[in-house]
Design an enzyme around this catalytic site. Sequence first.
Site, PDB file in Angstrom:
ATOM      1  N   GLY A 149       2.438  17.226  -0.641  1.00 26.42           N
ATOM      2  CA  GLY A 149       2.331  16.303  -1.578  1.00 26.42           C
ATOM      3  C   GLY A 149       2.850  14.766  -1.607  1.00 26.42           C
ATOM      4  O   GLY A 149       3.985  14.952  -1.281  1.00 26.42           O
ATOM      5  N   ARG A 159      11.442  18.331  13.873  1.00 28.94           N
ATOM      6  CA  ARG A 159      11.572  19.298  15.002  1.00 28.94           C
ATOM      7  C   ARG A 159      10.299  19.832  15.380  1.00 28.94           C
ATOM      8  O   ARG A 159       9.094  19.512  14.678  1.00 28.94           O
ATOM      9  CB  ARG A 159      12.486  20.435  14.408  1.00 28.94           C
ATOM     10  CG  ARG A 159      11.549  21.388  13.305  1.00 28.94           C
ATOM     11  CD  ARG A 159      12.577  22.425  13.040  1.00 28.94           C
ATOM     12  NE  ARG A 159      12.271  22.839  11.784  1.00 28.94           N
ATOM     13  CZ  ARG A 159      11.464  23.921  11.615  1.00 28.94           C
ATOM     14  NH1 ARG A 159      10.974  24.754  12.513  1.00 28.94           N
ATOM     15  NH2 ARG A 159      11.083  24.360  10.271  1.00 28.94           N
ATOM     16  N   ASN A 202      -5.511  19.324  -2.659  1.00 30.19           N
ATOM     17  CA  ASN A 202      -5.234  19.705  -3.992  1.00 30.19           C
ATOM     18  C   ASN A 202      -5.242  18.438  -4.768  1.00 30.19           C
ATOM     19  O   ASN A 202      -5.971  17.358  -4.553  1.00 30.19           O
ATOM     20  CB  ASN A 202      -3.666  20.007  -4.249  1.00 30.19           C
ATOM     21  CG  ASN A 202      -3.440  21.066  -5.233  1.00 30.19           C
ATOM     22  OD1 ASN A 202      -3.598  21.005  -6.232  1.00 30.19           O
ATOM     23  ND2 ASN A 202      -2.250  21.825  -4.575  1.00 30.19           N
ATOM     24  N   ALA A 208       6.770  16.638   2.280  1.00 28.60           N
ATOM     25  CA  ALA A 208       6.142  16.081   1.170  1.00 28.60           C
ATOM     26  C   ALA A 208       6.804  14.649   1.049  1.00 28.60           C
ATOM     27  O   ALA A 208       7.851  14.590   1.543  1.00 28.60           O
ATOM     28  CB  ALA A 208       6.466  16.789  -0.066  1.00 28.60           C
ATOM     29  N   HIS A 259      -4.512  -5.254   4.471  1.00 27.06           N
ATOM     30  CA  HIS A 259      -4.834  -6.494   4.342  1.00 27.06           C
ATOM     31  C   HIS A 259      -3.895  -7.495   5.449  1.00 27.06           C
ATOM     32  O   HIS A 259      -2.868  -6.858   5.776  1.00 27.06           O
ATOM     33  CB  HIS A 259      -4.256  -6.945   3.068  1.00 27.06           C
ATOM     34  CG  HIS A 259      -4.994  -6.377   1.869  1.00 27.06           C
ATOM     35  ND1 HIS A 259      -6.082  -6.651   1.574  1.00 27.06           N
ATOM     36  CD2 HIS A 259      -4.773  -5.078   1.308  1.00 27.06           C
ATOM     37  CE1 HIS A 259      -6.681  -5.966   0.724  1.00 27.06           C
ATOM     38  NE2 HIS A 259      -5.629  -4.801   0.530  1.00 27.06           N
TER      39      HIS A 259
END
Length: 185
Positions: free
Chosen positions: A142, A183, A85, A160, A115
Site C-alpha cells: 500500500g 533480501r 485495492n 508498503a 516533466h
Amino acid sequence: MEKSELQKMLDGELYVANDPQLIEMRLQARELFTRYNQMRYADKAGRQELLAELFGEVGESTDIQAPFYCDYGCHIFAGPNLFMNFGCVVLDCARVTLGRNVSMGPNVQIYTAYHPLNAAERIKGPELAAPIWIGDNVWIGGSSIICPGVKIGENTTIGAGSVVTKDMPANVFVAGNPCRVIREI
C-alpha cells in the site's frame, strides 16, 4: 508527416498534454472510470465488461476496488488475476504492463508521466512519459509509488510506502525510499 501529440507521448518524446485528441481520450477514460467507481460491487460481470472497454487489455478475474483512477486506460495491459485495492491511480501516458497475478495494496500510484527537469523547459508545458512493466506474481504494498520507466521482475514483493525509482530484479523483497533490495526470496 509530423507526429501527433499522442504518438510523441507513446514514443517517449516531449508532447503537449492539452492537445484536443489527448483531452478527448482523457475525458472518455474519466467517463468510464466514473461509471466503474459507481457500479455495484456485486455486478462482477458488468465491472469486468467496463474494464475491458477502459483498458487496452484486461485478463480474467480482475478485481479493482473503487475508487480507481487513470489518465487514458487504453494504455493499461493487465494479465489475469489482477487485484488493486482502494484508491489506486495509474497515470498511463505510456504503456503500463501488469503481469499475471499482480496484487496492489491501497493507494498504489503508477506514474508513467513526468516533466523536464530544466525549469525553463518545464514551464513551457510539454510533458514526457516512459512505460512501466510489472512482472508476474508481484505484490506491491500500500501507498507505494512506481516511477516512470521502471521494470519490476516476477515474484517480487514491494514493501508498503516504497518509492520505486529504478528497475527491481525478480524474486526479491524490496522496500524504502528510494526502494532497494532488502533480501532475496
